[in-house]
Design a protein around this motif. Structure first.
Motif, short mmCIF file in Angstrom:
data_model
loop_
_atom_site.label_atom_id
_atom_site.label_comp_id
_atom_site.label_asym_id
_atom_site.label_seq_id
_atom_site.Cartn_x
_atom_site.Cartn_y
_atom_site.Cartn_z
N LEU A 137 -2.63 0.01 -11.89
CA LEU A 137 -2.60 -1.44 -11.64
C LEU A 137 -1.77 -2.12 -12.73
O LEU A 137 -2.13 -2.10 -13.91
CB LEU A 137 -4.02 -1.99 -11.62
CG LEU A 137 -4.18 -3.46 -11.29
CD1 LEU A 137 -3.69 -3.76 -9.88
CD2 LEU A 137 -5.63 -3.89 -11.45
N ASP A 163 -1.33 -5.20 -13.52
CA ASP A 163 -2.00 -6.32 -14.19
C ASP A 163 -2.67 -5.85 -15.49
O ASP A 163 -2.67 -6.56 -16.49
CB ASP A 163 -3.05 -6.94 -13.28
CG ASP A 163 -2.47 -7.45 -11.98
OD1 ASP A 163 -1.76 -6.68 -11.30
OD2 ASP A 163 -2.73 -8.61 -11.63
N PRO A 200 -3.63 -15.73 -12.42
CA PRO A 200 -4.04 -15.24 -13.73
C PRO A 200 -3.09 -15.68 -14.85
O PRO A 200 -1.93 -16.01 -14.59
CB PRO A 200 -4.00 -13.71 -13.56
CG PRO A 200 -2.97 -13.49 -12.51
CD PRO A 200 -3.09 -14.67 -11.58
N TYR A 203 -5.73 -6.50 -4.52
CA TYR A 203 -5.19 -7.78 -4.08
C TYR A 203 -5.58 -8.11 -2.65
O TYR A 203 -5.24 -9.18 -2.15
CB TYR A 203 -3.66 -7.78 -4.15
CG TYR A 203 -3.02 -7.53 -5.48
CD1 TYR A 203 -3.69 -7.74 -6.68
CD2 TYR A 203 -1.73 -7.06 -5.55
CE1 TYR A 203 -3.08 -7.50 -7.89
CE2 TYR A 203 -1.11 -6.82 -6.74
CZ TYR A 203 -1.78 -7.04 -7.92
OH TYR A 203 -1.16 -6.80 -9.12
N TRP A 246 -1.20 -3.97 -4.38
CA TRP A 246 -2.26 -3.08 -4.83
C TRP A 246 -3.54 -3.40 -4.08
O TRP A 246 -3.77 -4.53 -3.66
CB TRP A 246 -2.45 -3.22 -6.34
CG TRP A 246 -1.57 -2.30 -7.13
CD1 TRP A 246 -1.97 -1.18 -7.80
CD2 TRP A 246 -0.16 -2.41 -7.33
NE1 TRP A 246 -0.89 -0.58 -8.39
CE2 TRP A 246 0.24 -1.31 -8.12
CE3 TRP A 246 0.82 -3.30 -6.91
CZ2 TRP A 246 1.56 -1.09 -8.50
CZ3 TRP A 246 2.13 -3.09 -7.27
CH2 TRP A 246 2.48 -1.99 -8.07
N ARG A 285 -0.07 -15.27 -2.09
CA ARG A 285 -1.47 -15.40 -2.54
C ARG A 285 -2.28 -16.26 -1.59
O ARG A 285 -1.84 -17.31 -1.15
CB ARG A 285 -1.52 -16.01 -3.95
CG ARG A 285 -0.85 -15.13 -4.97
CD ARG A 285 -0.84 -15.78 -6.33
NE ARG A 285 0.05 -15.04 -7.21
CZ ARG A 285 0.35 -15.42 -8.44
NH1 ARG A 285 -0.18 -16.52 -8.94
NH2 ARG A 285 1.17 -14.69 -9.17
N HIS A 288 -2.07 -13.73 -17.04
CA HIS A 288 -1.26 -12.55 -17.38
C HIS A 288 -0.38 -12.15 -16.19
O HIS A 288 -0.45 -12.74 -15.12
CB HIS A 288 -2.18 -11.38 -17.77
CG HIS A 288 -3.21 -11.07 -16.73
ND1 HIS A 288 -2.93 -10.40 -15.56
CD2 HIS A 288 -4.52 -11.39 -16.66
CE1 HIS A 288 -4.02 -10.30 -14.83
NE2 HIS A 288 -5.01 -10.90 -15.47
N HIS A 289 0.42 -11.15 -16.40
CA HIS A 289 1.31 -10.64 -15.36
C HIS A 289 0.53 -10.12 -14.15
O HIS A 289 -0.53 -9.53 -14.31
CB HIS A 289 2.14 -9.49 -15.94
CG HIS A 289 2.96 -8.77 -14.92
ND1 HIS A 289 4.13 -9.28 -14.43
CD2 HIS A 289 2.76 -7.59 -14.29
CE1 HIS A 289 4.63 -8.43 -13.54
NE2 HIS A 289 3.82 -7.39 -13.44
N THR A 290 1.05 -10.37 -12.96
CA THR A 290 0.49 -9.81 -11.75
C THR A 290 1.63 -9.50 -10.80
O THR A 290 2.69 -10.15 -10.86
CB THR A 290 -0.54 -10.74 -11.07
OG1 THR A 290 -1.10 -10.05 -9.96
CG2 THR A 290 0.07 -12.04 -10.63
N ARG A 291 1.45 -8.51 -9.95
CA ARG A 291 2.50 -8.12 -9.00
C ARG A 291 2.29 -8.74 -7.62
O ARG A 291 3.04 -8.43 -6.71
CB ARG A 291 2.56 -6.60 -8.89
CG ARG A 291 3.02 -5.92 -10.15
CD ARG A 291 4.47 -6.14 -10.45
NE ARG A 291 5.28 -5.57 -9.39
CZ ARG A 291 6.55 -5.86 -9.17
NH1 ARG A 291 7.16 -6.72 -9.93
NH2 ARG A 291 7.20 -5.30 -8.20
#
Length: 92
Positions: free
Chosen positions: A45, A47, A18, A87, A84, A29, A20-23
């Motif tokens: 979440l 994100d 993404p 994911y 999360w 991935r 944007h930020h993701t954890r």
């Protein structure tokens, strides 16, 4: 609320990149054959929170144990990553 991924369920991480930020760490991935370990509570979440959007969904966070060789092709140890629910997918 019941856990989506019960004990002994194999899961696969989603493959995302993404803007944007993701954890979900890049190295985790799109990995399959990972093993669900245990739920670690329910949390907003990140994100969605990082984008300052209202009402981020609250999801279960799972400690997922990966064999290091599944992540990097080598290693005889385990890596545990908190992920999360959105994911994860059931593998198979």
């Amino acid at each position: 609320m019941a856990e989506r991924f019960g004990s002994g369920v194999r899961v696969r991480t989603i493959a995302v990149d993404p803007a944007h930020h993701t954890r979900i760490p890049r190295y985790a991935r799109g990995k399959s054959r990972v093993w669900w370990w245990r739920e670690r509570g329910r949390h907003p979440l990140p994100d969605v929170r990082s984008q300052n959007l209202p009402d981020p969904p609250v999801e279960a966070v799972y400690a997922v144990r990966f064999a290091a060789r599944d992540l990097w092709g080598a290693g005889d140890h385990w890596v545990v990553v908190d992920l999360w629910e959105s994911y994860l997918e059931v593998d198979g």
